[in-house]
Design a protein around this motif. Sequence first.
Motif, PDB file in Angstrom:
ATOM      1  N   ALA A 171       4.098  -4.880  12.859  1.00  0.00           N
ATOM      2  CA  ALA A 171       5.515  -4.606  13.108  1.00  0.00           C
ATOM      3  C   ALA A 171       6.269  -4.356  11.801  1.00  0.00           C
ATOM      4  O   ALA A 171       7.166  -3.503  11.736  1.00  0.00           O
ATOM      5  N   THR A 172       5.896  -5.102  10.745  1.00  0.00           N
ATOM      6  CA  THR A 172       6.543  -4.920   9.444  1.00  0.00           C
ATOM      7  C   THR A 172       6.241  -3.546   8.860  1.00  0.00           C
ATOM      8  O   THR A 172       7.129  -2.886   8.302  1.00  0.00           O
ATOM      9  N   VAL A 173       4.991  -3.112   8.982  1.00  0.00           N
ATOM     10  CA  VAL A 173       4.616  -1.777   8.495  1.00  0.00           C
ATOM     11  C   VAL A 173       5.379  -0.701   9.264  1.00  0.00           C
ATOM     12  O   VAL A 173       5.869   0.278   8.676  1.00  0.00           O
ATOM     13  N   ILE A 174       5.498  -0.875  10.579  1.00  0.00           N
ATOM     14  CA  ILE A 174       6.246   0.092  11.390  1.00  0.00           C
ATOM     15  C   ILE A 174       7.715   0.117  10.978  1.00  0.00           C
ATOM     16  O   ILE A 174       8.333   1.188  10.832  1.00  0.00           O
ATOM     17  N   MET A 175       8.289  -1.069  10.767  1.00  0.00           N
ATOM     18  CA  MET A 175       9.687  -1.155  10.356  1.00  0.00           C
ATOM     19  C   MET A 175       9.904  -0.481   9.007  1.00  0.00           C
ATOM     20  O   MET A 175      10.889   0.241   8.803  1.00  0.00           O
ATOM     21  N   LEU A 219       7.482 -10.164   3.414  1.00  0.00           N
ATOM     22  CA  LEU A 219       8.457  -9.575   2.495  1.00  0.00           C
ATOM     23  C   LEU A 219       7.794  -8.600   1.532  1.00  0.00           C
ATOM     24  O   LEU A 219       8.299  -7.494   1.291  1.00  0.00           O
ATOM     25  N   VAL A 220       6.645  -9.013   0.970  1.00  0.00           N
ATOM     26  CA  VAL A 220       5.933  -8.134   0.041  1.00  0.00           C
ATOM     27  C   VAL A 220       5.462  -6.871   0.759  1.00  0.00           C
ATOM     28  O   VAL A 220       5.592  -5.756   0.230  1.00  0.00           O
ATOM     29  N   VAL A 221       4.925  -7.051   1.968  1.00  0.00           N
ATOM     30  CA  VAL A 221       4.431  -5.891   2.725  1.00  0.00           C
ATOM     31  C   VAL A 221       5.579  -4.941   3.040  1.00  0.00           C
ATOM     32  O   VAL A 221       5.436  -3.714   2.916  1.00  0.00           O
ATOM     33  N   TYR A 222       6.728  -5.480   3.430  1.00  0.00           N
ATOM     34  CA  TYR A 222       7.875  -4.620   3.761  1.00  0.00           C
ATOM     35  C   TYR A 222       8.353  -3.829   2.546  1.00  0.00           C
ATOM     36  O   TYR A 222       8.557  -2.608   2.619  1.00  0.00           O
ATOM     37  N   THR A 223       8.531  -4.518   1.411  1.00  0.00           N
ATOM     38  CA  THR A 223       9.000  -3.812   0.208  1.00  0.00           C
ATOM     39  C   THR A 223       7.947  -2.832  -0.300  1.00  0.00           C
ATOM     40  O   THR A 223       8.281  -1.727  -0.747  1.00  0.00           O
ATOM     41  N   ALA A 224       6.663  -3.235  -0.227  1.00  0.00           N
ATOM     42  CA  ALA A 224       5.591  -2.366  -0.713  1.00  0.00           C
ATOM     43  C   ALA A 224       5.490  -1.095   0.121  1.00  0.00           C
ATOM     44  O   ALA A 224       5.420   0.018  -0.419  1.00  0.00           O
ATOM     45  N   ALA A 270       2.566   2.177  -6.069  1.00  0.00           N
ATOM     46  CA  ALA A 270       1.143   2.144  -5.696  1.00  0.00           C
ATOM     47  C   ALA A 270       0.809   0.953  -4.815  1.00  0.00           C
ATOM     48  O   ALA A 270      -0.314   0.838  -4.323  1.00  0.00           O
ATOM     49  N   LEU A 271       1.795   0.079  -4.585  1.00  0.00           N
ATOM     50  CA  LEU A 271       1.505  -1.204  -3.953  1.00  0.00           C
ATOM     51  C   LEU A 271       1.053  -1.054  -2.503  1.00  0.00           C
ATOM     52  O   LEU A 271       0.191  -1.808  -2.028  1.00  0.00           O
ATOM     53  N   GLY A 272       1.615  -0.094  -1.770  1.00  0.00           N
ATOM     54  CA  GLY A 272       1.233   0.084  -0.371  1.00  0.00           C
ATOM     55  C   GLY A 272      -0.248   0.364  -0.207  1.00  0.00           C
ATOM     56  O   GLY A 272      -0.914  -0.206   0.663  1.00  0.00           O
ATOM     57  N   MET A 273      -0.784   1.244  -1.058  1.00  0.00           N
ATOM     58  CA  MET A 273      -2.204   1.585  -1.002  1.00  0.00           C
ATOM     59  C   MET A 273      -3.073   0.412  -1.443  1.00  0.00           C
ATOM     60  O   MET A 273      -4.212   0.270  -0.995  1.00  0.00           O
TER      61      MET A 273
END
Length: 338
Positions: free
Chosen positions: A18-22, A209-214, A291-294
């Motif tokens: 859900a966080t990735v989708i948001m 939080l990290v996943v959302y910002t990344a 680069a954090l998302g990857m």
Amino acid sequence: MSTLRRFLPDNFTLCLIATVIMASVLPCRGITANAFGLLTDVAIALLFFLHGAKLSRDAVVAGLTNWRLHLTVLASTFVLFPVLGLLLKPVLSPLVTPSLYVGILFLCTLPSTVQSSIAFTSIARGNVSAAVCSASASSLLGIVITPLLTGLVLQAHGQGAMSWEAVGEIVLQLFVPFVAGQISQRWIGGWVTRHRPLIGFVDQGSILLVVYTAFSAAVLQGLWKHLPLPVLGGLLIVNAVLLAAALLITRYGSRALGFDREDEITIVFCGSKKSLASGVPMAKVLFSTHALGMIVLPIMLFHQMQLMTCAVLARRYAERASVNSRKANGVTKIAVTE
């Protein structure tokens, strides 16, 4: 239904999705991104402070006597995985993008999980006290070993060495709060133990939080344009190969080294896991935002894959132990009767 339920994602994994989708639909930017970044830093520092306050020094000292087992687990975590990541590069790297393979190599340097390693060892009827010690030691040592090992692995991968500044940031943001928590344990350790849900909330909240910002930063950089479905499928294959290799090597390697069944279980479940809780905060410190998302995507997928696989494996170990116990009891009854 019970078999199917083992393969369903848990609530936290659903929150990650859900966080990735948001982040894909409503990415944060500008002042909002800066505010989320500051909040994330505070949450990560608080997380490691609470883990330091929770970790029992008595439990760690009590388990140190089984040094062969602990060295085997640490070797699997910090030697076997990086070697696999580098040796399998010619075969696996064509399946993913170069930036995703950097995330795979970072995954290979991470410490083991704590909670799930102990839980699965308990379900499988392994050496739980040794699992507590091994998983805790791996998590603690990983604060220092992971950034140094990441630099060595990325240098071997041709990405350049990790800067000492990044290592210093890890020490400042993660290790210092952890040590502060250990020092404060005598005063707040009991309170933290009684309020375990608080640690779970901070643990999962900091990761989200990290996943959302990344992923917000990655989406703004065109993440989904550079990540087609075949690449995601390739990433799943890479993760599956690494996990399968680790499980097989720890299982048959522990037998070759002469460990008994209970210690084998501990080595398998502690030596084959990688920590999402430690990996995501460390990635935020070590890698640039764009680069954090990857970097964190391989960790997120590996996390769910290891939970599903080890849940099934732990049940099989437990069922085998029950069968062996019934056989042993049957032999004992026959001997008594005769």
